[in-house]
Scaffold this active site. Structure first.
Site, short mmCIF file in Angstrom:
data_model
loop_
_atom_site.label_atom_id
_atom_site.label_comp_id
_atom_site.label_asym_id
_atom_site.label_seq_id
_atom_site.Cartn_x
_atom_site.Cartn_y
_atom_site.Cartn_z
N SER A 1 45.27 7.91 -3.34
CA SER A 1 44.76 8.45 -4.20
C SER A 1 45.03 8.62 -5.06
O SER A 1 46.49 7.72 -5.60
CB SER A 1 46.08 9.68 -3.53
OG SER A 1 45.95 10.96 -4.84
N ASP B 1 42.63 14.09 -5.98
CA ASP B 1 43.02 15.10 -5.85
C ASP B 1 43.23 16.52 -6.20
O ASP B 1 43.77 16.53 -7.21
CB ASP B 1 44.42 14.82 -5.33
CG ASP B 1 45.37 14.17 -3.84
OD1 ASP B 1 45.64 13.40 -3.73
OD2 ASP B 1 44.27 14.61 -3.15
N HIS C 1 38.84 15.74 -3.38
CA HIS C 1 40.02 16.32 -2.18
C HIS C 1 40.36 17.92 -2.22
O HIS C 1 41.62 18.30 -3.62
CB HIS C 1 41.41 16.19 -1.61
CG HIS C 1 42.32 16.57 -0.97
ND1 HIS C 1 43.71 16.11 -0.71
CD2 HIS C 1 42.01 18.02 -0.20
CE1 HIS C 1 44.33 17.21 -0.52
NE2 HIS C 1 43.41 18.43 0.65
N GLY D 1 52.58 14.44 -4.80
CA GLY D 1 52.74 13.04 -4.30
C GLY D 1 53.83 13.02 -4.03
O GLY D 1 55.03 14.01 -4.01
N ASP E 1 46.17 11.78 4.94
CA ASP E 1 46.75 11.96 3.59
C ASP E 1 48.43 12.98 3.55
O ASP E 1 48.84 13.96 3.82
CB ASP E 1 45.38 12.90 3.27
CG ASP E 1 46.27 13.64 1.62
OD1 ASP E 1 45.62 13.76 0.44
OD2 ASP E 1 47.52 12.39 1.17
N SER F 1 52.04 7.58 -3.84
CA SER F 1 52.79 7.22 -4.53
C SER F 1 53.63 5.69 -3.78
O SER F 1 53.90 4.54 -4.69
CB SER F 1 54.15 8.15 -3.77
OG SER F 1 53.99 8.28 -2.83
C1 DX5 Z 1 48.94 15.95 -1.78
C2 DX5 Z 1 48.51 14.19 -1.65
C3 DX5 Z 1 49.05 13.50 -1.83
C4 DX5 Z 1 48.11 13.06 -2.44
C5 DX5 Z 1 48.99 11.60 -1.50
O1 DX5 Z 1 48.13 17.33 -2.06
O2 DX5 Z 1 47.22 14.91 -0.93
O3 DX5 Z 1 48.84 13.82 -0.47
O4 DX5 Z 1 47.41 12.77 -2.33
O5 DX5 Z 1 50.79 11.50 -1.85
P1 DX5 Z 1 51.77 10.51 -1.51
O6 DX5 Z 1 51.11 9.42 -1.12
O7 DX5 Z 1 52.16 10.54 -2.65
O8 DX5 Z 1 51.94 11.36 -0.54
#
Ligand code: DX5
Length: 220
Positions: A9, A36, A67, A145, A176, A199
């Site tokens: 992401s 995102d 997304h 994230g 995700d 992250s």
């Molecule tokens: C939430 C986002 C996150 C992102 C990934 O709305 O969709 O999930 O893509 O974030 P991490 O890997 O930091 O959870």
């Protein structure tokens, strides 16, 4: 069995140099890049729209997936297709007419995806499997994230995998949220084959290529 796909992401990226960030992700060997998109209504955060994605598109050698964490996704679907998204994911919770929305995404020439939040049951996709190329099981509550992986989603991932197999369809099962080298195994064992990481990948001390390799190994 499918090979695991590793999809970052761009949420943690430095948006002031997004083109370079996208090139770095491609050099790191990712399979696709996820954007995102948040509208500040469906989720309590607001990120970017189709113009930013279009600006980044020439810098990428891999595909883009959008997304859409937005209400009323239908109105802007053509903009994401035009921006170069080959896969467009909408939330079941945001679509009054999910079957039609998924059909429209395919009519625009993109592959279709449907995302379900942690609280949403797998049955909401039962009657749209024929219109779907990818199901995204959120393992965090969308919007930010860096949140903790919700392992309680794993039985739903397994159920979705069985639904896909019973339907005999070629549908990707993506997860995700909170995906790290430690949580990816549980998601893979439950039946996921596409893994979004934000992250954890950006914070990996040995860099993004090593992070991608680590996730691939941990998912196998
Ligand atoms: C939430 C986002 C996150 C992102 C990934 O709305 O969709 O999930 O893509 O974030 P991490 O890997 O930091 O959870």
């Amino acid at each position: 069995v499918r090979q695991p796909l590793i999809v970052p992401s761009v949420l943690p990226a430095d948006f002031a140099r997004i083109g370079k960030e996208v090139r770095e992700l491609c050099e790191a060997g990712v399979d696709r890049i996820q954007w995102d998109v948040m509208d500040g209504v469906f989720v309590p955060n607001l990120t970017f729209g189709p113009d930013v994605i279009a600006a980044a598109r020439p810098h990428s050698s891999v595909g883009f997936e959008a997304h859409l964490m937005v209400v009323n996704p239908d109105e802007l679907l053509p903009r994401y297709a035009d921006a170069g998204c080959d896969l467009i994911i909408v939330h079941a919770e945001a679509c009054t007419h999910l079957h039609r929305t998924l059909h429209r995404i395919r009519e625009l020439g993109a592959r279709s995806g449907v995302a379900v939040n942690p609280h949403t049951g797998p049955e909401v996709v039962q009657h749209v499997l024929e219109e779907t190329d990818l199901i995204l099981a959120m393992t965090v509550n969308p919007g930010f994230g860096g949140q903790a992986y919700i392992a309680a989603v794993e039985p739903k991932i397994a159920r979705l995998r069985r639904m896909i197999e019973e339907a005999g369809l070629d549908i990707e099962l993506e997860v995700d949220g909170g995906i790290t080298e430690h949580t990816i195994h549980g998601a893979a064992a439950a039946g996921a084959d596409v893994f979004i990481s934000g992250s954890w990948m950006y914070a990996y001390p040995e860099g993004k290529a090593a992070a991608v390799a680590r996730l691939r190994a941990a998912a196998a």
